[in-house]
Design a protein around this motif. Structure first.
Motif, mmCIF file in Angstrom:
data_model
loop_
_atom_site.group_PDB
_atom_site.id
_atom_site.type_symbol
_atom_site.label_atom_id
_atom_site.label_comp_id
_atom_site.label_asym_id
_atom_site.label_seq_id
_atom_site.Cartn_x
_atom_site.Cartn_y
_atom_site.Cartn_z
ATOM 1 N N PHE A 21 0.829 -1.200 0.000
ATOM 2 C CA PHE A 21 0.000 0.000 0.000
ATOM 3 C C PHE A 21 0.868 1.257 0.000
ATOM 4 O O PHE A 21 0.637 2.186 -0.785
ATOM 5 N N TYR A 22 1.873 1.314 0.869
ATOM 6 C CA TYR A 22 2.739 2.498 0.941
ATOM 7 C C TYR A 22 3.489 2.700 -0.373
ATOM 8 O O TYR A 22 3.681 3.834 -0.811
ATOM 9 N N GLN A 23 3.870 1.624 -1.032
ATOM 10 C CA GLN A 23 4.513 1.751 -2.342
ATOM 11 C C GLN A 23 3.532 2.329 -3.361
ATOM 12 O O GLN A 23 3.907 3.142 -4.189
ATOM 13 N N SER A 24 2.259 1.950 -3.269
ATOM 14 C CA SER A 24 1.265 2.489 -4.198
ATOM 15 C C SER A 24 1.013 3.979 -3.950
ATOM 16 O O SER A 24 0.679 4.714 -4.864
ATOM 17 N N VAL A 25 1.206 4.423 -2.718
ATOM 18 C CA VAL A 25 1.009 5.830 -2.372
ATOM 19 C C VAL A 25 2.219 6.676 -2.756
ATOM 20 O O VAL A 25 2.095 7.712 -3.397
ATOM 21 N N PHE A 26 3.414 6.231 -2.364
ATOM 22 C CA PHE A 26 4.621 7.042 -2.482
ATOM 23 C C PHE A 26 5.514 6.678 -3.663
ATOM 24 O O PHE A 26 6.456 7.390 -3.972
ATOM 25 N N GLY A 27 5.227 5.540 -4.309
ATOM 26 C CA GLY A 27 6.078 5.088 -5.404
ATOM 27 C C GLY A 27 7.299 4.363 -4.866
ATOM 28 O O GLY A 27 7.381 4.002 -3.701
ATOM 29 N N GLY A 28 8.261 4.109 -5.747
ATOM 30 C CA GLY A 28 9.505 3.473 -5.334
ATOM 31 C C GLY A 28 9.501 1.971 -5.502
ATOM 32 O O GLY A 28 8.649 1.400 -6.178
ATOM 33 N N GLN A 29 10.469 1.356 -4.846
ATOM 34 C CA GLN A 29 10.671 -0.090 -4.936
ATOM 35 C C GLN A 29 10.415 -0.735 -3.577
ATOM 36 O O GLN A 29 10.804 -0.187 -2.545
ATOM 37 N N THR A 30 9.805 -1.897 -3.599
ATOM 38 C CA THR A 30 9.542 -2.658 -2.383
ATOM 39 C C THR A 30 10.449 -3.874 -2.349
ATOM 40 O O THR A 30 10.594 -4.573 -3.343
ATOM 41 N N THR A 31 11.047 -4.112 -1.192
ATOM 42 C CA THR A 31 11.838 -5.314 -0.953
ATOM 43 C C THR A 31 11.186 -6.060 0.203
ATOM 44 O O THR A 31 10.909 -5.452 1.242
ATOM 45 N N ILE A 32 10.924 -7.345 -0.003
ATOM 46 C CA ILE A 32 10.298 -8.151 1.048
ATOM 47 C C ILE A 32 11.015 -9.491 1.143
ATOM 48 O O ILE A 32 11.217 -10.163 0.138
ATOM 49 N N ALA A 33 11.399 -9.851 2.367
ATOM 50 C CA ALA A 33 11.953 -11.174 2.653
ATOM 51 C C ALA A 33 11.120 -11.797 3.762
ATOM 52 O O ALA A 33 10.747 -11.117 4.724
ATOM 53 N N THR A 34 10.804 -13.070 3.626
ATOM 54 C CA THR A 34 9.979 -13.759 4.617
ATOM 55 C C THR A 34 10.853 -14.556 5.582
ATOM 56 O O THR A 34 12.039 -14.793 5.332
ATOM 57 N N TYR A 35 10.238 -14.986 6.669
ATOM 58 C CA TYR A 35 10.935 -15.861 7.608
ATOM 59 C C TYR A 35 11.368 -17.136 6.900
ATOM 60 O O TYR A 35 12.451 -17.664 7.147
ATOM 61 N N GLY A 36 10.538 -17.629 5.972
ATOM 62 C CA GLY A 36 10.887 -18.812 5.189
ATOM 63 C C GLY A 36 12.122 -18.568 4.329
ATOM 64 O O GLY A 36 12.977 -19.445 4.193
ATOM 65 N N ASP A 37 12.244 -17.370 3.753
ATOM 66 C CA ASP A 37 13.433 -17.025 2.979
ATOM 67 C C ASP A 37 14.697 -17.102 3.828
ATOM 68 O O ASP A 37 15.781 -17.354 3.324
ATOM 69 N N PHE A 38 14.544 -16.885 5.128
ATOM 70 C CA PHE A 38 15.685 -16.902 6.047
ATOM 71 C C PHE A 38 15.851 -18.252 6.738
ATOM 72 O O PHE A 38 16.573 -18.372 7.705
ATOM 73 N N GLY A 39 15.122 -19.282 6.250
ATOM 74 C CA GLY A 39 15.357 -20.631 6.738
ATOM 75 C C GLY A 39 14.294 -21.228 7.622
ATOM 76 O O GLY A 39 14.413 -22.392 8.023
ATOM 77 N N MET A 40 13.248 -20.503 7.940
ATOM 78 C CA MET A 40 12.185 -21.080 8.758
ATOM 79 C C MET A 40 11.483 -22.167 7.940
ATOM 80 O O MET A 40 11.220 -21.975 6.756
ATOM 81 N N PRO A 41 11.174 -23.310 8.535
ATOM 82 C CA PRO A 41 10.491 -24.378 7.803
ATOM 83 C C PRO A 41 9.168 -23.900 7.199
ATOM 84 O O PRO A 41 8.416 -23.165 7.832
ATOM 85 N N ALA A 42 8.887 -24.344 5.986
ATOM 86 C CA ALA A 42 7.700 -23.914 5.244
ATOM 87 C C ALA A 42 6.407 -24.232 5.979
ATOM 88 O O ALA A 42 5.419 -23.504 5.821
ATOM 89 N N GLU A 43 6.387 -25.279 6.803
ATOM 90 C CA GLU A 43 5.160 -25.645 7.516
ATOM 91 C C GLU A 43 4.892 -24.747 8.736
ATOM 92 O O GLU A 43 3.828 -24.816 9.346
ATOM 93 N N PRO A 45 3.724 -21.590 10.789
ATOM 94 C CA PRO A 45 2.715 -20.578 10.485
ATOM 95 C C PRO A 45 3.297 -19.192 10.198
ATOM 96 O O PRO A 45 2.643 -18.360 9.584
ATOM 97 N N ASP A 46 4.530 -18.948 10.616
ATOM 98 C CA ASP A 46 5.162 -17.648 10.379
ATOM 99 C C ASP A 46 6.033 -17.622 9.120
ATOM 100 O O ASP A 46 6.569 -16.568 8.770
ATOM 101 N N ALA A 47 6.179 -18.737 8.434
ATOM 102 C CA ALA A 47 7.114 -18.829 7.305
ATOM 103 C C ALA A 47 6.850 -17.816 6.200
ATOM 104 O O ALA A 47 7.785 -17.326 5.574
ATOM 105 N N THR A 48 5.591 -17.465 5.976
ATOM 106 C CA THR A 48 5.281 -16.521 4.894
ATOM 107 C C THR A 48 5.182 -15.074 5.383
ATOM 108 O O THR A 48 4.955 -14.161 4.586
ATOM 109 N N LYS A 49 5.353 -14.862 6.670
ATOM 110 C CA LYS A 49 5.321 -13.501 7.210
ATOM 111 C C LYS A 49 6.624 -12.764 6.878
ATOM 112 O O LYS A 49 7.658 -13.373 6.651
ATOM 113 N N VAL A 50 6.567 -11.454 6.915
ATOM 114 C CA VAL A 50 7.701 -10.602 6.542
ATOM 115 C C VAL A 50 8.671 -10.466 7.710
ATOM 116 O O VAL A 50 8.304 -10.013 8.796
#
Length: 155
Positions: A21-43, A45-50
């Motif tokens: 939403f903030y990117q849609s308001v102000f423009g720019g680039q968004t970078t998002i990494a999830t807990y899963g990206d940092f090694g949390m097991p996919a199963e 519940p927090d794996a897909t959180k930022v």
């Protein structure tokens, strides 16, 4: 040496939506990494959180955000409140997110975008100290002050 202060917002499962939403308001680039990206097991519940997220725009806007892990993360007791009364702000919040621009048109456009789904505390318009000022709580619970730099404030 150069120092930049950047607001880092803490969410409980809404960080991705807020950053998008903030990117849609102000423009720019968004970078998002999830807990899963940092090694949390996919199963998990927090794996897909930022775990790390930010928006950086060419206009100088920058914000960081993440989701507090855990289903029982502590939440501050009592919702913070802010209201404007007789030209003064009464609040129990520890901070506001402030955005200042050079022109009423520039800031007014940001106001219209940010106000989508928001609770308006004070409508955007002329104020004693600035050509434009407004205050709102966005759809994610963040309170924003948007104003236009007054000639005397530009130094």
């Amino acid at each position: 040496m150069s120092v930049n202060a950047v607001v880092h917002l803490n969410f409980r499962g809404q960080a991705r939506a807020a950053l998008e939403f903030y990117q849609s308001v102000f423009g720019g680039q968004t970078t998002i990494a999830t807990y899963g990206d940092f090694g949390m097991p996919a199963e998990s519940p927090d794996a897909t959180k930022v775990v790390f997220g930010e928006v950086i725009a060419d206009n100088g806007f920058r914000v960081m955000a993440y989701d507090v892990p855990g289903t029982h993360a502590p939440v501050a007791s009592g919702a913070p409140t802010t209201r404007r009364e007789n030209g003064t702000t009464h609040t129990t919040e520890p901070f506001f997110f402030s955005v200042r621009g050079e022109t009423v048109e520039e800031v007014g456009t940001l106001w219209e975008r940010l106000a989508d789904g928001a609770s308006v505390i004070e409508e955007f318009g002329p104020a004693q100290w600035a050509p434009g000022f407004g205050m709102l709580r966005d759809r994610f619970g963040v309170t924003w002050i948007l104003d236009v730099a007054a000639a005397y404030a530009r130094g």
